[in-house]
Design a protein around this motif. Structure first.
Motif, PDB file in Angstrom:
ATOM      1  N   SER A  79      -7.540  -5.295   9.168  1.00 44.43           N
ATOM      2  CA  SER A  79      -8.847  -5.787   9.618  1.00 44.43           C
ATOM      3  C   SER A  79      -9.983  -5.496   8.653  1.00 44.43           C
ATOM      4  CB  SER A  79      -9.185  -5.229  11.005  1.00 44.43           C
ATOM      5  OG  SER A  79      -9.644  -3.908  10.912  1.00 44.43           O
ATOM      6  N   CYS A  80      -9.912  -4.424   7.854  1.00 42.22           N
ATOM      7  CA  CYS A  80     -11.097  -4.060   7.058  1.00 42.22           C
ATOM      8  C   CYS A  80     -11.179  -4.789   5.725  1.00 42.22           C
ATOM      9  CB  CYS A  80     -11.157  -2.553   6.845  1.00 42.22           C
ATOM     10  SG  CYS A  80     -10.053  -1.924   5.553  1.00 42.22           S
ATOM     11  N   ARG A  81     -10.088  -5.245   5.186  1.00 43.53           N
ATOM     12  CA  ARG A  81      -9.987  -5.985   3.921  1.00 43.53           C
ATOM     13  C   ARG A  81     -10.378  -5.168   2.694  1.00 43.53           C
ATOM     14  NH1 ARG A  81      -6.561  -9.021   5.836  1.00 43.53           N
ATOM     15  NH2 ARG A  81      -6.601 -10.279   3.940  1.00 43.53           N
ATOM     16  N   LEU A  82     -10.449  -3.868   2.819  1.00 43.31           N
ATOM     17  CA  LEU A  82     -10.829  -3.038   1.681  1.00 43.31           C
ATOM     18  C   LEU A  82      -9.670  -2.832   0.711  1.00 43.31           C
ATOM     19  CD1 LEU A  82     -13.577  -1.666   1.170  1.00 43.31           C
ATOM     20  CD2 LEU A  82     -12.551   0.470   1.924  1.00 43.31           C
ATOM     21  N   CYS A  83      -8.453  -3.061   1.180  1.00 45.04           N
ATOM     22  CA  CYS A  83      -7.270  -2.722   0.377  1.00 45.04           C
ATOM     23  C   CYS A  83      -6.718  -3.918  -0.397  1.00 45.04           C
ATOM     24  CB  CYS A  83      -6.197  -2.155   1.298  1.00 45.04           C
ATOM     25  SG  CYS A  83      -5.528  -3.392   2.415  1.00 45.04           S
TER      26      CYS A  83
ATOM     27  N   MET B  86       0.830  -1.210   0.000  1.00 38.77           N
ATOM     28  CA  MET B  86       0.000   0.000   0.000  1.00 38.77           C
ATOM     29  C   MET B  86       0.863   1.257   0.000  1.00 38.77           C
ATOM     30  SD  MET B  86      -2.763   1.312   2.786  1.00 38.77           S
ATOM     31  CE  MET B  86      -4.139   0.379   2.167  1.00 38.77           C
TER      32      MET B  86
ATOM     33  N   ARG C   9      -8.995   2.188   1.501  1.00 41.43           N
ATOM     34  CA  ARG C   9      -8.629   1.632   2.810  1.00 41.43           C
ATOM     35  C   ARG C   9      -9.519   2.235   3.887  1.00 41.43           C
ATOM     36  NH1 ARG C   9      -4.329   5.552   1.985  1.00 41.43           N
ATOM     37  NH2 ARG C   9      -4.342   7.087   3.665  1.00 41.43           N
ATOM     38  N   LEU C  10      -9.672   1.475   4.969  1.00 39.95           N
ATOM     39  CA  LEU C  10     -10.415   2.002   6.116  1.00 39.95           C
ATOM     40  C   LEU C  10      -9.633   1.870   7.416  1.00 39.95           C
ATOM     41  CD1 LEU C  10     -14.165   0.966   5.673  1.00 39.95           C
ATOM     42  CD2 LEU C  10     -13.260   3.272   5.977  1.00 39.95           C
ATOM     43  N   CYS C  11      -8.986   0.728   7.617  1.00 43.97           N
ATOM     44  CA  CYS C  11      -8.319   0.534   8.911  1.00 43.97           C
ATOM     45  C   CYS C  11      -6.875   1.015   8.913  1.00 43.97           C
ATOM     46  CB  CYS C  11      -8.410  -0.922   9.362  1.00 43.97           C
ATOM     47  SG  CYS C  11      -7.468  -2.070   8.353  1.00 43.97           S
ATOM     48  N   ALA C  12      -6.268   1.183   7.749  1.00 42.80           N
ATOM     49  CA  ALA C  12      -4.860   1.600   7.710  1.00 42.80           C
ATOM     50  C   ALA C  12      -4.751   3.113   7.863  1.00 42.80           C
ATOM     51  CB  ALA C  12      -4.229   1.169   6.395  1.00 42.80           C
TER      52      ALA C  12
HETATM   53 FE1  FES Z   1      -7.871  -2.297   6.109  1.00 44.61          FE
HETATM   54 FE2  FES Z   1      -5.751  -2.882   4.633  1.00 44.61          FE
HETATM   55  S1  FES Z   1      -6.677  -0.984   4.917  1.00 44.61           S
HETATM   56  S2  FES Z   1      -7.036  -4.262   5.630  1.00 44.61           S
END
Ligand code: FES
Length: 264
Positions: free
Chosen positions: A53-57, A29, A41-44
């Protein structure tokens, strides 16, 4: 994402056809950002170490199975990464749909409107419709009312915690990304927050032993509020006066921990 490594052997890889050279240990990333390619991204965040944790990336990497999270995948020499294939775009949209299925759609009247990462990322993945509805969020009006229309106690209602003098906690808007929990641990070293429950019932909590934030171990440093991507944890001044058009960050010299405060 955390802090990018500044030293380390140079590693060259290809991302969406562009050759990028970054220090060893850099995440895919971060390398993409260096190449000017934004991955949803959401959790990074730069505030805390990546925890995926969010798996959006998700991305696709040639020669590897599956769709790894780019925030927790380190670069490797000769790696060929694709960030915008039809497969990952479809998967990201599906993940975002699930987040939104349990989130109030009151964006126009929400105090975080225009400054909400969930809203921004939903747009970034191209989400326009949500096919799913979480069992406890069928009627948005119910989400915010302690009593239903017949006057009965509303089992869907998740009470807001306004006990802290500086910020509020609204569990109805929480996507349980854990950024606040990790900021409390990694930035402040307080360990005042945790995640309770599972599935739709999971929520951020100041600890089972405490009734609210005020009576908990929270030291009101604001790290969790800064880390929150939605309006779940929000400064009371922002709720009352709106998002500032300009902000200055200063470091409080009171105890030397280095907490930063935003002021208009
Ligand atoms: Fe959430 Fe990578 S930004 S898993």
């Amino acid at each position: 994402m955390g802090t990018p490594p500044k030293t380390g052997k140079p590693v060259t890889l290809t991302i969406d056809g562009f050759e990028v050279t970054v220090p060893e240990g850099t995440s895919v990333m971060r390398a993409s950002m260096e190449a000017g390619i934004q991955i949803p991204r959401l959790c990074a965040t730069d505030m805390v170490d990546a925890f995926g944790s969010c798996r959006l990336c998700m991305v696709e990497i040639e020669g590897r199975r599956g769709t790894p999270a780019s925030c927790t995948t380190p670069v490797a020499p000769g790696m060929v990464v694709h960030t915008q294939t039809g497969k990952v775009q479809k998967l990201r949209k599906g993940v975002m749909e699930l987040y939104i299925s349990d989130h109030p759609l009151d964006c126009l009247t929400c105090s975080a409107n225009g400054d909400c990462e969930l809203q921004t990322q939903a747009g970034a993945v191209g989400l326009r419709d949500v096919r799913y509805t979480a069992p406890q969020a069928p009627v948005l009006a119910n989400h915010f009312s302690a009593r239903d229309t017949s006057g009965e106690a509303n089992p869907l209602y998740k009470a807001k915690d306004s006990s802290n003098p500086y910020f509020t906690y609204d569990p109805a808007k929480c996507i349980v990304c854990s950024r606040c929990v990790r900021a409390c641990e990694e930035v402040q070293g307080t360990f005042a927050l945790t995640i309770e429950g599972r599935g739709f019932d999971s929520r951020v909590s100041p600890g089972a032993a405490f009734d609210d934030f005020l009576s908990s171990d929270c030291v009101s440093c604001g790290a969790c509020v800064q880390a929150c991507p939605t309006a779940t944890l929000q400064e009371k001044s922002v709720i009352e006066k709106g998002t500032p058009t300009r902000s200055v960050v200063t470091t409080c010299a009171y105890c030397g921990v280095g907490c930063s405060f935003k002021a208009e």
